[in-house]
Design an enzyme around this catalytic site. Structure first.
Site, PDB file in Angstrom:
ATOM      1  N   LYS A 201     -17.659  47.956  28.830  1.00  0.00           N
ATOM      2  CA  LYS A 201     -17.048  48.629  27.682  1.00  0.00           C
ATOM      3  C   LYS A 201     -17.989  48.530  26.478  1.00  0.00           C
ATOM      4  CE  LYS A 201     -14.410  47.663  24.106  1.00  0.00           C
ATOM      5  NZ  LYS A 201     -14.806  48.689  23.130  1.00  0.00           N
ATOM      6  N   GLY A 253     -20.287  39.511  21.125  1.00  0.00           N
ATOM      7  CA  GLY A 253     -19.500  39.981  19.990  1.00  0.00           C
ATOM      8  C   GLY A 253     -19.182  38.828  19.066  1.00  0.00           C
ATOM      9  N   SER A 254     -18.106  38.978  18.335  1.00  0.00           N
ATOM     10  CA  SER A 254     -17.777  37.986  17.311  1.00  0.00           C
ATOM     11  C   SER A 254     -17.197  36.711  17.931  1.00  0.00           C
ATOM     12  CB  SER A 254     -16.776  38.580  16.331  1.00  0.00           C
ATOM     13  OG  SER A 254     -15.601  38.924  17.019  1.00  0.00           O
ATOM     14  N   THR A 255     -17.325  35.630  17.195  1.00  0.00           N
ATOM     15  CA  THR A 255     -16.831  34.341  17.681  1.00  0.00           C
ATOM     16  C   THR A 255     -15.313  34.389  17.859  1.00  0.00           C
ATOM     17  OG1 THR A 255     -18.698  33.175  16.734  1.00  0.00           O
ATOM     18  CG2 THR A 255     -16.704  31.877  17.116  1.00  0.00           C
ATOM     19  N   ILE A 257     -13.265  36.941  18.658  1.00  0.00           N
ATOM     20  CA  ILE A 257     -12.863  37.634  19.892  1.00  0.00           C
ATOM     21  C   ILE A 257     -13.332  36.827  21.107  1.00  0.00           C
ATOM     22  CG2 ILE A 257     -13.029  39.780  21.228  1.00  0.00           C
ATOM     23  CD1 ILE A 257     -11.595  40.325  18.658  1.00  0.00           C
ATOM     24  N   GLY A 258     -14.522  36.238  20.996  1.00  0.00           N
ATOM     25  CA  GLY A 258     -15.017  35.404  22.096  1.00  0.00           C
ATOM     26  C   GLY A 258     -14.046  34.283  22.419  1.00  0.00           C
ATOM     27  N   GLU A 275     -21.944  35.438  24.179  1.00  0.00           N
ATOM     28  CA  GLU A 275     -23.037  35.544  23.191  1.00  0.00           C
ATOM     29  C   GLU A 275     -22.372  35.908  21.873  1.00  0.00           C
ATOM     30  OE1 GLU A 275     -26.094  34.818  23.763  1.00  0.00           O
ATOM     31  OE2 GLU A 275     -26.470  35.112  25.894  1.00  0.00           O
ATOM     32  N   CYS A 309     -27.267  39.234  15.443  1.00  0.00           N
ATOM     33  CA  CYS A 309     -26.566  37.960  15.646  1.00  0.00           C
ATOM     34  C   CYS A 309     -27.433  36.781  15.233  1.00  0.00           C
ATOM     35  CB  CYS A 309     -26.159  37.826  17.093  1.00  0.00           C
ATOM     36  SG  CYS A 309     -27.543  38.106  18.207  1.00  0.00           S
ATOM     37  N   GLU A 406     -20.585  34.111   8.746  1.00  0.00           N
ATOM     38  CA  GLU A 406     -21.492  35.163   9.205  1.00  0.00           C
ATOM     39  C   GLU A 406     -21.124  36.467   8.494  1.00  0.00           C
ATOM     40  OE1 GLU A 406     -21.013  36.937  13.115  1.00  0.00           O
ATOM     41  OE2 GLU A 406     -23.176  36.832  13.434  1.00  0.00           O
TER      42      GLU A 406
HETATM   43  P1  NAP Z   1     -16.384  42.232  18.038  1.00  0.00           P
HETATM   44  O1  NAP Z   1     -15.462  42.785  17.034  1.00  0.00           O
HETATM   45  O2  NAP Z   1     -16.101  40.898  18.611  1.00  0.00           O
HETATM   46  O3  NAP Z   1     -16.476  43.309  19.193  1.00  0.00           O
HETATM   47  C1  NAP Z   1     -17.328  43.160  20.314  1.00  0.00           C
HETATM   48  C2  NAP Z   1     -16.777  43.983  21.457  1.00  0.00           C
HETATM   49  O4  NAP Z   1     -15.521  43.430  21.880  1.00  0.00           O
HETATM   50  C3  NAP Z   1     -16.481  45.431  21.097  1.00  0.00           C
HETATM   51  O5  NAP Z   1     -16.753  46.245  22.213  1.00  0.00           O
HETATM   52  C4  NAP Z   1     -14.995  45.375  20.790  1.00  0.00           C
HETATM   53  O6  NAP Z   1     -14.363  46.625  20.893  1.00  0.00           O
HETATM   54  C5  NAP Z   1     -14.516  44.433  21.876  1.00  0.00           C
HETATM   55  N1  NAP Z   1     -13.223  43.800  21.639  1.00  0.00           N
HETATM   56  C6  NAP Z   1     -12.499  43.753  20.499  1.00  0.00           C
HETATM   57  N2  NAP Z   1     -11.352  43.055  20.707  1.00  0.00           N
HETATM   58  C7  NAP Z   1     -11.369  42.653  22.004  1.00  0.00           C
HETATM   59  C8  NAP Z   1     -10.499  41.885  22.807  1.00  0.00           C
HETATM   60  N3  NAP Z   1      -9.372  41.370  22.326  1.00  0.00           N
HETATM   61  N4  NAP Z   1     -10.829  41.657  24.091  1.00  0.00           N
HETATM   62  C9  NAP Z   1     -11.972  42.148  24.602  1.00  0.00           C
HETATM   63  N5  NAP Z   1     -12.860  42.886  23.889  1.00  0.00           N
HETATM   64  C10 NAP Z   1     -12.561  43.125  22.596  1.00  0.00           C
HETATM   65  O7  NAP Z   1     -17.851  42.138  17.485  1.00  0.00           O
HETATM   66  P2  NAP Z   1     -18.654  43.262  16.709  1.00  0.00           P
HETATM   67  O8  NAP Z   1     -18.160  43.283  15.315  1.00  0.00           O
HETATM   68  O9  NAP Z   1     -18.661  44.523  17.493  1.00  0.00           O
HETATM   69  O10 NAP Z   1     -20.137  42.693  16.787  1.00  0.00           O
HETATM   70  C11 NAP Z   1     -20.637  41.804  15.869  1.00  0.00           C
HETATM   71  C12 NAP Z   1     -20.640  40.389  16.420  1.00  0.00           C
HETATM   72  O11 NAP Z   1     -21.392  40.319  17.615  1.00  0.00           O
HETATM   73  C13 NAP Z   1     -21.279  39.419  15.465  1.00  0.00           C
HETATM   74  O12 NAP Z   1     -20.499  38.269  15.347  1.00  0.00           O
HETATM   75  C14 NAP Z   1     -22.608  39.101  16.146  1.00  0.00           C
HETATM   76  O13 NAP Z   1     -23.149  37.868  15.784  1.00  0.00           O
HETATM   77  C15 NAP Z   1     -22.257  39.186  17.574  1.00  0.00           C
HETATM   78  N6  NAP Z   1     -23.440  39.387  18.421  1.00  0.00           N
HETATM   79  C16 NAP Z   1     -23.916  38.329  19.157  1.00  0.00           C
HETATM   80  C17 NAP Z   1     -25.069  38.484  19.939  1.00  0.00           C
HETATM   81  C18 NAP Z   1     -25.625  37.327  20.727  1.00  0.00           C
HETATM   82  O14 NAP Z   1     -26.441  37.580  21.615  1.00  0.00           O
HETATM   83  N7  NAP Z   1     -25.232  36.083  20.453  1.00  0.00           N
HETATM   84  C19 NAP Z   1     -25.712  39.715  19.991  1.00  0.00           C
HETATM   85  C20 NAP Z   1     -25.195  40.761  19.236  1.00  0.00           C
HETATM   86  C21 NAP Z   1     -24.055  40.583  18.461  1.00  0.00           C
HETATM   87  P3  NAP Z   1     -14.322  47.570  19.598  1.00  0.00           P
HETATM   88  O15 NAP Z   1     -15.709  48.010  19.361  1.00  0.00           O
HETATM   89  O16 NAP Z   1     -13.443  48.659  19.996  1.00  0.00           O
HETATM   90  O17 NAP Z   1     -13.757  46.733  18.489  1.00  0.00           O
END
Ligand code: NAP
Ligand code: MG
Length: 497
Positions: A201, A253-255, A257-258, A275, A309, A406
């Site tokens: 996704k 993604g974000s901590t 949601i993780g 991640e 990130c 962050e």
């Molecule tokens: P996010 O809001 O956590 O979303 C990440 C993904 O998860 C999106 O596809 C999102 O869908 C989906 N999602 C949302 N709610 C969910 C749920 N309850 N269950 C399963 N999936 C769900 O993060 P973001 O704002 O897109 O990305 C930014 C974050 O990613 C930052 O915190 C960044 O540090 C982190 N990141 C980490 C790395 C690493 O390698 N450590 C790399 C890149 C980014 P939607 O798009 O529809 O909301």
């Protein structure tokens, strides 16, 4: 092209005001990309309308205008995608040799290279990052990840010497919007190389490049169902990770949601890779090559609008050089061009969405209430779209919001240290543990500092350098598991003996 003094009307920019060349616009042609108005899901090798019947819009963040409609996968669609991946796993992908899997991956990598400019333009349109980044960084790295993992597909016995390994089955993968195609490549390439099939996704604001990748899979004649894309919102991601018939969840993604995914999958037999976010520190010692360090700090936080990130969002500078570093940072920040991401001279493009821009605004506002020692570049911003000037908070307390949270935008916090031990303690004073940068001309100091840091990636005298052969991942609230390198294969295999 003319050379002129920038921002003469603004205060503090007198003798130190930088000279920059004013470039004529250099827009990248966008008509090499054809965007379908209404996009479908990619399931079992075909583009199919969603059973949910729902669609949602994806925008160009540089203009705020709609680019296309995307299908919103519901529970039934996710189920069909997982079934297709299971069937492909059982009947084809787990049966063919590693050499054959590698051949498909090599073919995919070459096709991505052939259509690299098209991918770069599409990614910039949908994400808002500058074309020079998608063209020179994202897309070449995407191809490199497929090439690299293709090479491992028939050599898994060498990746895990003395062990027999087998694939896990079906991987459910969820990725964010900051590096849309690159995150897809980080997830798909090792999964396929090790013999797993995939349902992925993409993020709801940046799904278009994944759908173009699906066309590459068709062209490469990747067997049906080996990779499936379910576009949609957070609920689609939640459906996918909760599906009973997936063996592995890989999430970036974000901590927050993780954490919710870790809770939702507790007690199941699913393998997890997380991640997550970061609040990474640069440590700049007084013996560092200062101009080089300043350039690295600029790249570390302002590259990709700070949507990284591992962004170096905290600068820890040795007290004796704080003034000179801050002065040079201001000067360099005034030279950065913020604006049309499709212009080849643009340094800082658009923030990916209005929601993200609002989040940055509110954190900067809170930061200014806590600490008025604030600087932002005086560059003009485009009238349309979502943009934010590069900025920093000087003398930020370790306990302040901008030092702890962050922000995921072009916002830096600066504080000082007097000894290496203090630098290490301050760098480690965070809930995250993703990356760090050390700037010094002394190798021994770099090694000693690195040993004290708890961060998954540590760069010395450089920053934000990515390579498919290097493992990437964090500690603590930055997650667990590694992507890239030989280490990135491990989360996708069972080590049997
Ligand atoms: P996010 O809001 O956590 O979303 C990440 C993904 O998860 C999106 O596809 C999102 O869908 C989906 N999602 C949302 N709610 C969910 C749920 N309850 N269950 C399963 N999936 C769900 O993060 P973001 O704002 O897109 O990305 C930014 C974050 O990613 C930052 O915190 C960044 O540090 C982190 N990141 C980490 C790395 C690493 O390698 N450590 C790399 C890149 C980014 P939607 O798009 O529809 O909301
Ligand atoms: Mg978009």
């Amino acid at each position: 092209m003319t050379r002129k003094k920038l921002n003469q009307s603004t205060e503090t920019k007198t003798a130190s005001t930088p000279f920059v060349f004013e470039y004529s616009p250099a827009p990248q042609e966008t008509n090499i990309v054809k965007i379908e108005k209404k996009n479908k899901l990619f399931i079992d090798g075909k583009f199919v309308a969603p059973k949910s019947g729902k669609y949602f819009a994806t925008l160009n963040p540089a203009t705020g205008e709609k680019l296309a409609d995307l299908a919103e996968a519901g529970k039934q669609d996710v189920d069909l995608a997982v079934k297709a991946a299971r069937k492909a796993y059982k009947n084809v992908w787990s049966k063919i040799s590693g050499e054959e899997r590698g051949r498909y991956l090599f073919r995919i990598a070459r096709l991505i290279q052939e259509r690299a400019r098209e991918f770069a333009v599409l990614e910039t349109l949908d994400n808002g990052k500058p074309i020079k980044e998608t063209r020179d960084i994202d897309i070449p790295l995407v191809a490199a990840h497929f090439f690299y993992n293709a090479g491992w597909a028939d050599k898994l016995n060498y990746a895990f010497p003395g062990h027999q390994v087998s694939p896990l089955g079906v991987a459910g993968q969820v990725i964010p919007w900051n590096f849309p195609l690159l995150m897809a490549a980080w997830k798909i390439a090792p999964a396929l190389a090790t013999g797993n099939t995939v349902v992925l996704k993409p993020a709801e604001t940046t799904s278009l490049s994944a759908l173009l990748l699906a066309r590459i899979f068709q062209e490469a004649e990747l067997p049906d169902g080996v990779v499936n894309f379910v576009t949609g919102a957070g609920e689609t991601g939640a459906e996918l990770v909760a599906h009973k018939d997936i063996n592995k969840v890989a999430f970036t993604g974000s901590t927050d949601i993780g954490k919710s995914i870790v809770q939702a999958t507790a007690g199941t037999n699913k393998r997890l890779t997380m991640e997550l976010g970061g609040k990474s520190a640069h440590i700049v010692y007084e013996d560092a090559a200062i101009d080089q360090a300043v350039e690295g700090v600029i790249n570390g936080i302002f590259f990709n609008q700070g949507h990284v990130c591992c962004a170096g969002s905290r600068l820890l500078v040795e007290e004796s050089i704080q003034d000179i570093v801050v002065k040079k940072l201001k000067r360099r920040m005034e030279e950065l061009r913020v604006g049309d991401p499709m212009d080849k001279n643009t340094d800082i493009g658009a923030i990916n969405s209005k929601e993200q821009l609002n989040k940055i605004h509110s954190l900067v506002k809170k930061g200014r209430e806590e600490n008025p020692d604030f600087f932002e570049s005086s560059c003009p911003l485009p009238k349309k779209g979502y943009f934010h000037r590069p900025c920093f908070f000087n003398n930020a307390a370790s306990s302040s919001t901008v030092s702890r949270v962050e922000i995921f935008g072009p916002v830096l916090s600066i504080s000082t240290f007097r000894t290496p031990d203090e630098a290490i303690a301050k760098a480690n004073d965070t809930n995250f543990g993703l990356a760090a940068g050390i700037w010094s001309e002394k190798g021994s100091k770099i090694h000693k500092t690195a040993l004290g840091l708890k961060a998954g990636i540590i760069w010395a005298n450089t920053y934000n350098k990515f390579d498919p052969t290097s493992p990437f991942g964090g500690y603590f609230e930055s997650g667990f598991g590694r992507e890239g390198g030989r280490h990135g294969l491990l989360p996708y295999v069972e080590v049997n003996s």
